[in-house]
Design a protein around this motif. Structure first.
Motif, PDB file in Angstrom:
ATOM      1  N   ALA A   1       0.802  -1.183   0.148  1.00  0.00           N
ATOM      2  CA  ALA A   1       0.102   0.028   0.049  1.00  0.00           C
ATOM      3  C   ALA A   1       1.106   1.387   0.021  1.00  0.00           C
ATOM      4  CB  ALA A   1      -0.912   0.142   1.245  1.00  0.00           C
ATOM      5  N   SER A   2       0.226   2.270  -0.298  1.00  0.00           N
ATOM      6  CA  SER A   2       1.103   3.695  -0.519  1.00  0.00           C
ATOM      7  C   SER A   2       0.048   4.670   0.071  1.00  0.00           C
ATOM      8  CB  SER A   2       1.421   3.945  -1.898  1.00  0.00           C
ATOM      9  OG  SER A   2       2.245   3.235  -2.608  1.00  0.00           O
ATOM     10  N   VAL A   3       0.490   5.618   0.974  1.00  0.00           N
ATOM     11  CA  VAL A   3      -0.140   6.606   1.417  1.00  0.00           C
ATOM     12  C   VAL A   3       0.604   8.172   1.366  1.00  0.00           C
ATOM     13  CG1 VAL A   3      -0.821   7.679   3.411  1.00  0.00           C
ATOM     14  CG2 VAL A   3      -1.116   5.119   3.301  1.00  0.00           C
TER      15      VAL A   3
ATOM     16  N   GLY B   1       5.224  10.710   2.772  1.00  0.00           N
ATOM     17  CA  GLY B   1       4.463   9.613   2.892  1.00  0.00           C
ATOM     18  C   GLY B   1       5.010   8.262   3.357  1.00  0.00           C
ATOM     19  N   ALA B   2       4.371   7.159   2.774  1.00  0.00           N
ATOM     20  CA  ALA B   2       4.817   6.120   3.418  1.00  0.00           C
ATOM     21  C   ALA B   2       4.441   5.007   2.311  1.00  0.00           C
ATOM     22  CB  ALA B   2       4.454   5.743   4.678  1.00  0.00           C
TER      23      ALA B   2
ATOM     24  N   VAL C   1      -0.599   8.061   7.917  1.00  0.00           N
ATOM     25  CA  VAL C   1      -0.111   6.656   7.378  1.00  0.00           C
ATOM     26  C   VAL C   1      -1.092   5.627   8.365  1.00  0.00           C
ATOM     27  CG1 VAL C   1       2.126   5.202   7.292  1.00  0.00           C
ATOM     28  CG2 VAL C   1       2.191   7.465   6.564  1.00  0.00           C
ATOM     29  N   LEU C   2      -1.041   5.844   9.351  1.00  0.00           N
ATOM     30  CA  LEU C   2      -1.579   4.784  10.291  1.00  0.00           C
ATOM     31  C   LEU C   2      -3.141   4.526   9.975  1.00  0.00           C
ATOM     32  CD1 LEU C   2      -0.406   5.703  13.852  1.00  0.00           C
ATOM     33  CD2 LEU C   2      -0.188   3.354  12.903  1.00  0.00           C
ATOM     34  N   SER C   3      -3.942   5.751   9.744  1.00  0.00           N
ATOM     35  CA  SER C   3      -5.230   5.535   9.389  1.00  0.00           C
ATOM     36  C   SER C   3      -5.654   5.020   7.829  1.00  0.00           C
ATOM     37  CB  SER C   3      -5.906   6.901   9.818  1.00  0.00           C
ATOM     38  OG  SER C   3      -5.215   8.073   9.060  1.00  0.00           O
ATOM     39  N   ARG C   4      -4.626   5.710   7.071  1.00  0.00           N
ATOM     40  CA  ARG C   4      -5.065   5.319   5.639  1.00  0.00           C
ATOM     41  C   ARG C   4      -4.448   4.235   4.927  1.00  0.00           C
ATOM     42  NH1 ARG C   4      -3.406  11.026   3.420  1.00  0.00           N
ATOM     43  NH2 ARG C   4      -3.151  10.079   1.552  1.00  0.00           N
TER      44      ARG C   4
ATOM     45  N   ILE D   1      -2.594  -0.912   9.593  1.00  0.00           N
ATOM     46  CA  ILE D   1      -1.476  -1.181  10.524  1.00  0.00           C
ATOM     47  C   ILE D   1      -1.925  -1.289  11.965  1.00  0.00           C
ATOM     48  CG2 ILE D   1       0.706   0.021  11.572  1.00  0.00           C
ATOM     49  CD1 ILE D   1       0.731   1.835   8.863  1.00  0.00           C
ATOM     50  N   GLY D   2      -1.662  -2.270  12.781  1.00  0.00           N
ATOM     51  CA  GLY D   2      -2.161  -2.685  13.836  1.00  0.00           C
ATOM     52  C   GLY D   2      -2.857  -4.073  14.066  1.00  0.00           C
TER      53      GLY D   2
END
Length: 906
Positions: free
Chosen positions: A214-216, A228-229, A268-271, A291-292
């Motif tokens: 995935a990309s954010v 981003g990430a 990054v965490l939420s998307r 993530i999580g």
């Protein structure tokens, strides 16, 4: 062979009634029936996982490097990332277990010589370097995160609507050239200048599944890819979920830049969303992951957190006091560093020593002359065992000003369980390109910082954080409730409260840091396995010269339970056999017997229900028997078709010899040994259906699905041969039917329509069927009038019903009389279709009144069935035009003349 005891704890899931799924039968909820479904099979397999999982150990190497879009940086990637080269023993301290003292063949190239020979076309790593760090085949999983493989400050690159694959190719080629033979790329993801690569050893790659990337983007306007990430999720050994996040957060030293870094991380965490995980048995999770949701997560990259409250130039010079020791006297970089330090010699710029501490040694103040000054925390408070003048003491003191640590403590970013190994290396940013120890000597003289980081988190870390956050929130609510009731510290005695907890201040003086790396510890994964992870080392590669960032890597030793495919297949087969046996014994079963009708025209080899020849409005019935041959109740019913509540085609009627179950419209329950008789009746009475059958666009072939709840489905084939009918045709067709009727045409082909040439001349002025019916009605009415005239005892039916015999009131007729009339009308239709004389049918033996009551409604029905009507739309228009023309010409016709004109027009 597995025994049924493995299935004792199997649940009885409420699954949908679909073929192949066998939930408990109605009324049997108390019985535990082992069902062969994906749910029960996977559950039983999971209960026996200890039989097909084996403990495995793997080293995971995570590396990160901001290459600053400098040409030639890819020449160094193999050396430091795969070969673990480019280290400086003096400028970093590694905590390695099981180190071996191996004498290196030759001396390592000195720093000055290394810097002097730097060439963009060659690797900048020192020659003849040897160390004991894990490298090559000792690593099972290589995870590399790169930043700025293109110039992200360029609008052309940052705003590009697609990823340019060319920069990534050279990095893949460089990594693959350095990897040992057999390593396999399992994941790749690029977002403008961010690049993530994951390679697995030959023995590990086949065990990796559910790879998702995935990309954010969080750059310009929050959605461009200059920041981003890029992330990847893999499942290791079908048991352990790993997530890797390579990021590049917002740069800058201002407060707004810090807040933007935190915002980038939260986005990054939420998307970040991954695809569903493959269950390994053909099933998938319903929703994707973020993530999580993993068992182990690794977050790395250029996080861009800086050192705050310290003048950057002072930090540069303080650290260069240590880096200058790497150079031999007279080497260019040493002279450059000494020249800069000499300009501040009057500031007494020396590292702290034991003699510099006086009094209670609570702090050490380094105060150069001028306005620039800062205070370092007492290094002895950081590590009492260290030398106050050592590099490690300086690093520990500087880390007290690290923004990332402060943001974690203030719960603004990375506070939800993320950890980091001890930092024992110099800041990774910002250096002069081509230099080992010369921090930014440009006009900006940017302050050194640990911008590049590698964090990690286990599932247990996240759960511990969530529990702690929940406890703190509950404590805060209790405190607020006490205050709302007027209770405070001045009015409450020790016995009146359970505890007094201040989450902001309690524990502030403790030295324990929950974010530091811990010893190996058991982590319960989402799949219920006990895994362990341990960080073996965490360091920078100080002697890589090709970028203004120093690369950073860490090696993690992971112990996990992996599935052995061969053992799993063996256990799977055993469970299937057990489930099949329990399934066959516990599920209902029935036998379906077709009562073949004694009709010589039926095909004896056909296993379904054959109705034989079927004519218009001539019902035909067949019977089937459904017997419960199992040992449990069997609930049966025909399955719905396309429309709910419709179990059969419109021309078929189904009748059971018993009422339906309570609260059901289509289910019938049979006890063991019981049997139900079902009557199937086909009746084509719809004129539109007759037209379709005559045209051959539909047929009387179909399949019924008999559903046995919690059992298998039975497919019952239906077949009937349609007999062409004169009903439902247009006049244009009927006047071209030759002698012998529509059946004779059907004998030439399967359909009536295909044998009729509408271009051929008409054979009749009016359809013969109308002539025949009208003549027969006229004859029998004449005889009926004569009979009633001769008897004169009872009033004739046309007296009571002026529309008789075309409209017959059968309400007072007996069932036998109605059946007799129906049979007469069937014989009349058969005579019309086959062009046979009425005298050769049942009609010949009937009375005149019965004949009339059979013929009259048949004529009306025939006229109503004619397509486009007796007088078509075009004929009506011709008649209307003729009437209008006569009215305009004021031409008056007599009744006889008008009748003749109408007949001529028709």
């Amino acid at each position: 062979m597995a025994s049924p005891s493995h299935l004792e704890a199997l649940p009885t899931p409420q699954l949908l009634h679909t073929p192949g799924a066998y939930p408990p039968s109605p009324g049997e909820a108390e019985e535990s029936i082992a069902v062969s479904s994906h749910f029960s099979l996977s559950h039983a397999l999971d209960k026996r996982r200890a039989e097909y999982t084996r403990s495995q150990q793997i080293r995971i190497k995570v590396g990160t490097w901001n290459v600053a879009s400098v040409a030639g940086t890819e020449k160094d990637i193999g050396g430091w990332f795969i070969g673990s080269k480019g280290l400086s023993e003096q400028l970093s301290v590694l905590s390695l277990e099981n180190e071996t003292d191996v004498e290196a063949p030759g001396d390592v190239e000195d720093v000055g010589t290394q810097e002097a020979r730097r060439d963009k076309k060659l690797s900048t790593l020192p020659k003849n370097e040897h160390n004991d760090l894990p490298a090559g085949r000792e690593i099972g999983l290589y995870v590399l995160g790169l930043q700025e493989i293109v110039d992200v400050s360029s609008p052309a690159e940052a705003l590009r609507p697609y990823n340019d694959p060319h920069p990534g190719r050279k990095w893949k080629q460089a990594v693959e050239a350095a990897l040992p033979d057999g390593y396999v790329k399992v994941a790749e993801q690029q977002l403008v200048g961010l690049f993530l690569l994951i390679y697995a050893a030959p023995s590990i790659a086949p065990t990796i599944s559910s790879v998702s990337t995935a990309s954010v983007p969080t750059g310009f306007m929050g959605y461009m890819g200059n920041k981003g990430a890029v992330s990847a999720r893999i499942v290791l050994g079908e048991t352990t979920r790993l997530t890797f996040v390579n990021c590049h957060l917002a740069a800058g030293t201002e407060k707004g830049n810090l807040e933007r870094r935190n915002w980038d991380a939260s986005q990054v965490l939420s998307r970040t969303k991954f695809d569903s995980v493959d269950g390994g048995d053909g099933t998938e999770e319903e929703i994707g992951e973020g993530i999580g949701d993993e068992d182990f997560a690794f977050w790395f990259g250029d996080l861009n957190y800086r050192l705050e409250t310290l003048p950057g130039d002072d930090v540069r010079r303080l650290l260069m006091v240590h880096t200058t020791k790497e150079y031999e006297p007279g080497q260019p970089s040493k002279r450059k560093i000494e020249a800069e330090l000499a300009t501040h010699s009057h500031d007494s710029l020396v590292p702290p020593s034991e003699e510099d501490f006086t009094g209670d040694k609570s702090s050490y103040e380094f105060a150069p002359v001028g306005s620039s000054s800062f205070t370092l925390e007492n290094p002895q408070d950081t590590d009492p065992m260290s030398n106050p003048a050592s590099l490690q003491t300086t690093i520990s003191s500087l880390l007290r000003h690290d923004q990332l640590s402060h943001q974690i403590k203030q719960k603004k970013a990375f506070h939800d369980g993320w950890r980091e190994g001890p930092i024992t290396f110099l800041p990774t940013y910002k250096y002069d390109i081509g230099s080992v120890g010369m921090f930014d000597s440009s006009e900006k003289k940017r302050g050194p910082s640990w911008c590049d980081r590698i964090l990690f988190r286990t599932r247990q870390d996240r759960l511990d954080y969530e529990k702690k956050a929940s406890d703190e929130a509950a404590s805060k609510r209790r405190d607020e409730e006490m205050k709302s009731h007027g209770i405070d510290d001045n009015t409450v005695t020790d016995e009146e409260i359970l505890f007094d907890y201040d989450p902001e201040n309690d524990g502030a003086n403790e030295t324990y840091n929950e974010n530091e790396a811990k010893d190996p510890e058991a982590v319960t994964t989402d799949a219920g396995f006990e895994d362990k992870i341990h960080q073996e080392y965490y360091t920078s590669h100080q002697r890589v010269l090709s970028s203004d960032h120093k690369p950073l890597d860490a090696v993690f030793a992971l112990t996990y339970d992996a599935v052995d495919p061969g053992l799993k297949a063996k256990v799977h087969q055993e469970i299937v056999r057990v489930l099949d046996k329990a399934e066959n014994e516990g599920r209902p079963s029935v036998a379906v017997v077709v009562d073949h009708h004694l009709d010589s025209k039926e095909n004896a080899t056909f296993d379904g229900v054959d109705f034989g020849e079927v004519c218009f409005d001539d019902p035909k019935s067949r019977t089937i028997t459904i017997a419960n041959t199992g040992g449990v109740l069997a609930t049966i019913g025909f399955a719905d078709r396309d429309q709910p509540g419709t179990v059969a085609p419109p021309w078929l009627n189904i009748h059971f010899d018993r009422p339906t179950d309570f609260l059901s419209d289509n289910d019938y329950t049979l006890t063991p040994g019981d049997a139900a008789n079902v009557e199937l009746t086909v009746n084509v009475s719809s004129i539109p259906l007759v037209r379709d059958l005559n045209a051959g666009t539909t047929s009387l072939d179909d399949v019924l699905v008999l559903r046995v709840h919690n059992g298998r489905d039975y497919f019952l084939s239906l077949r009937a041969k349609w007999q062409a009918s004169a009903f439902g045709h247009s006049i244009e067709r009927l006047i071209r039917v030759p002698e012998g009727g529509v059946r004779k045409l059907q004998q030439r082909s399967s359909t009536f329509s295909s044998n009729l040439n509408l271009e051929a001349p008409a054979k009749w002025s009016t359809p013969r069927e109308i002539f025949r019916l009208a003549e027969a009605i006229e004859e029998c009415l004449a005889r009926a009038v004569a009979d009633y005239g001769m008897r004169g005892t009872t009033p004739p039916p046309w007296v009571q019903n002026p529309s008789w015999p075309f409209s017959v009131d059968e309400s007072d007729y007996s069932s036998a009389k109605k059946a007799e009339l129906s049979s007469l009308r069937e014989s009349i239709r058969e005579a019309l279709d086959t062009d046979t004389a009425f005298s050769n049918t049942m009609l010949a033996a009937a009375g005149e009144v019965q004949k009339a009551e059979a013929l009259g409604p048949t004529l009306i029905a025939f006229l109503e069935s004619i397509e486009d009507g007796v007088i078509t739309h075009s004929l009506w228009l011709d008649l209307e035009r003729g009437i209008v023309e006569r009215e305009k010409g004021k031409k008056v016709l007599s009744n006889e003349e008008e009748r003749t004109w109408i007949l001529d027009t028709l």
